[in-house]
Design an enzyme around this catalytic site. Structure first.
Site, PDB file in Angstrom:
ATOM      1  N   ASP A 114     113.548  95.387   3.480  1.00 10.30           N
ATOM      2  CA  ASP A 114     113.632  93.916   3.346  1.00 10.30           C
ATOM      3  C   ASP A 114     114.697  93.564   2.296  1.00 10.30           C
ATOM      4  OD1 ASP A 114     110.855  93.158   1.070  1.00 10.30           O
ATOM      5  OD2 ASP A 114     112.128  94.934   1.202  1.00 10.30           O
ATOM      6  N   ASN A 148     111.054  90.404   0.967  1.00 12.23           N
ATOM      7  CA  ASN A 148     111.672  89.734  -0.194  1.00 12.23           C
ATOM      8  C   ASN A 148     112.163  88.341   0.191  1.00 12.23           C
ATOM      9  OD1 ASN A 148     111.456  91.724  -2.236  1.00 12.23           O
ATOM     10  ND2 ASN A 148     113.050  92.914  -1.227  1.00 12.23           N
ATOM     11  N   PHE A 168     103.782  94.312  -4.323  1.00 11.11           N
ATOM     12  CA  PHE A 168     104.267  93.332  -3.347  1.00 11.11           C
ATOM     13  C   PHE A 168     104.253  93.850  -1.905  1.00 11.11           C
ATOM     14  CE2 PHE A 168     106.498  89.690  -1.806  1.00 11.11           C
ATOM     15  CZ  PHE A 168     107.326  90.163  -0.798  1.00 11.11           C
ATOM     16  N   ASN A 169     104.830  95.025  -1.637  1.00  9.85           N
ATOM     17  CA  ASN A 169     104.983  95.482  -0.243  1.00  9.85           C
ATOM     18  C   ASN A 169     103.643  95.611   0.467  1.00  9.85           C
ATOM     19  OD1 ASN A 169     107.775  95.628  -0.333  1.00  9.85           O
ATOM     20  ND2 ASN A 169     107.801  97.780  -0.946  1.00  9.85           N
ATOM     21  N   ASP A 171     116.394  97.335  -2.263  1.00  8.77           N
ATOM     22  CA  ASP A 171     116.565  97.911  -0.919  1.00  8.77           C
ATOM     23  C   ASP A 171     118.033  98.254  -0.689  1.00  8.77           C
ATOM     24  OD1 ASP A 171     114.406  95.657  -0.814  1.00  8.77           O
ATOM     25  OD2 ASP A 171     113.866  97.012   0.824  1.00  8.77           O
ATOM     26  N   HIS A 199     112.944  99.939  -7.743  1.00 12.02           N
ATOM     27  CA  HIS A 199     111.839 100.538  -6.984  1.00 12.02           C
ATOM     28  C   HIS A 199     112.305 101.371  -5.767  1.00 12.02           C
ATOM     29  CE1 HIS A 199     109.143  97.874  -9.259  1.00 12.02           C
ATOM     30  NE2 HIS A 199     109.974  96.888  -8.969  1.00 12.02           N
ATOM     31  N   ASP A 200     112.999 100.738  -4.845  1.00 10.68           N
ATOM     32  CA  ASP A 200     113.210 101.337  -3.522  1.00 10.68           C
ATOM     33  C   ASP A 200     114.057 102.601  -3.489  1.00 10.68           C
ATOM     34  OD1 ASP A 200     113.258  98.052  -1.981  1.00 10.68           O
ATOM     35  OD2 ASP A 200     111.593  99.398  -2.446  1.00 10.68           O
ATOM     36  N   THR A 232     110.733 100.495   2.774  1.00 10.50           N
ATOM     37  CA  THR A 232     110.845  99.929   1.429  1.00 10.50           C
ATOM     38  C   THR A 232     110.528  98.435   1.405  1.00 10.50           C
ATOM     39  OG1 THR A 232     113.212  99.492   1.728  1.00 10.50           O
ATOM     40  CG2 THR A 232     112.603 101.613   0.736  1.00 10.50           C
TER      41      THR A 232
HETATM   42  O1  RIB Z   1     107.102  95.851  -5.497  1.00  6.73           O
HETATM   43  C1  RIB Z   1     108.439  96.254  -5.300  1.00  6.73           C
HETATM   44  C2  RIB Z   1     108.823  96.161  -3.865  1.00  6.73           C
HETATM   45  O2  RIB Z   1     108.739  94.797  -3.455  1.00  6.73           O
HETATM   46  C3  RIB Z   1     110.272  96.577  -3.589  1.00  6.73           C
HETATM   47  O3  RIB Z   1     110.358  97.116  -2.306  1.00  6.73           O
HETATM   48  C4  RIB Z   1     111.027  95.288  -3.669  1.00  6.73           C
HETATM   49  O4  RIB Z   1     112.204  95.290  -2.849  1.00  6.73           O
HETATM   50  C5  RIB Z   1     110.031  94.334  -3.088  1.00  6.73           C
HETATM   51  O5  RIB Z   1     110.145  94.416  -1.675  1.00  6.73           O
HETATM   52 CA    CA Z   2     111.964  96.265  -0.722  1.00  9.48          CA
END
Ligand code: RIB
Ligand code: CA
Length: 312
Positions: A10, A40, A168-169, A15, A242-243, A126
């Protein structure tokens, strides 16, 4: 023989860095396709960003399939408060970019994962897991076409980032995440416990900029946007990236620590929606369904990222 991978994402700033890392690792990974999903930002913007990134890095041969615009059951949530309305902070990618394929991502996944003439593929997710979970719901036996799944998501020690108890994901589509965890193929989950240790400190940002190519410049500009947002929270420690940890784990698993775990996702509660219950307790009858990554050598992973970014 390079590992065939499909990146389901996303984009989204982190990403984009994960995509760059994968595209720069052609000797070890073959990016067969990119699937985009609402997360996102809205899926059409994610798709536009993925195409722009391919134009920036010169990998316009990689097909992009636009995916699900909303989660399987819950109401959509977005993270444009972090990634900006464009999903890329204030960065503009080349206007001249390829078009997405007409085939929806879910149909592409069903077709590719059903094709026994092709080798099983590694899925790197991701963003929310909506595309794969929807494909699995349509045709459950596509699992034969999945070698393994590497997923950025979840949290154990770290609590949550979108709510006190959810990352979040997973929060964005908890039913999809639960379906992927139950699909029977090897799942490696890299959550906040790991990714919050991977920070964009001033020294690392300086090293990224010093590479001096268009990709590293764009990456630094994008990360500056999240560093500014997280400035008050993290100070000079910098925002977490993160990703890219998913692709880095594929390339150099020895830089990470991981353990088998039983991972379940809360899908009913409103308060704890998307919580990942990561069971690491020894001696209980709770068979592992995934590998939980809980740490990394952050300097080693950043060195890997720099080395690959310099190839773009
Ligand atoms: O929590 C972090 C994740 O949420 C990452 O993948 C970031 O891109 C958002 O999508
Ligand atoms: Ca992401």
């Amino acid at each position: 023989m390079p590992t065939p991978v499909i990146l389901d994402c996303d984009p989204g700033i982190d990403d984009c860095v994960a995509l760059m890392l994968a595209l720069a690792s052609g000797g070890e990974l073959t990016v067969e396709a990119i699937c985009t999903v609402a997360g996102n930002v809205e899926v059409d913007i994610c798709t536009r960003n993925a195409l722009g990134l391919l134009a920036l890095t010169g990998h316009t041969n990689v097909p992009v399939y636009s995916g699900c615009a909303r989660p399987m059951q819950v109401e959509p949530v977005f993270a444009n408060h972090i990634h900006g309305e464009s999903g890329l902070g204030s960065v503009s990618l080349p206007e001249k970019r390829p078009a997405a394929r007409a085939e929806p991502a879910v149909e592409f996944l069903v077709k590719r994962l059903s094709d026994v003439s092709q080798p099983p593929v590694t899925l790197v997710i991701t963003g929310p897991s909506t595309n794969l979970a929807t494909a699995l719901r349509k045709v459950p036996d596509i699992t034969a076409g999945i070698d393994r799944i590497v997923l950025m998501g979840g949290a154990r020690r770290e609590g949550g980032n979108i709510t006190p108890s959810a990352e979040f994901n997973i929060y964005a589509d908890p039913h999809a995440a639960q379906a992927v965890l139950q699909c029977g193929r090897p799942v490696t989950m890299i959550g906040l416990d790991t990714t919050l240790q991977f920070r964009c400190t001033p020294g690392r940002m300086q090293a990224l900029r010093a590479i001096g190519n268009p990709a590293s410049h764009a990456a630094a500009e994008m990360i500056d946007h999240v560093n500014a947002i997280y400035g008050e929270i993290y100070g000079t420690a910098g925002a977490a990236l993160h990703d890219p940890c998913t692709v880095a784990w594929l390339l150099a698993p020895a830089l990470f620590s991981a353990r088998p775990a039983r991972i379940e996702v809360e899908t009913r509660s409103q308060l704890t929606r998307g919580h990942t219950a990561v069971d690491l307790r020894p001696g209980v009858d709770n068979p592992a369904n995934a590998v939980w990554v809980d740490g990394l050598d952050a300097d080693g992973v950043f060195r890997l990222l720099l080395e690959r970014m310099a190839r773009l």
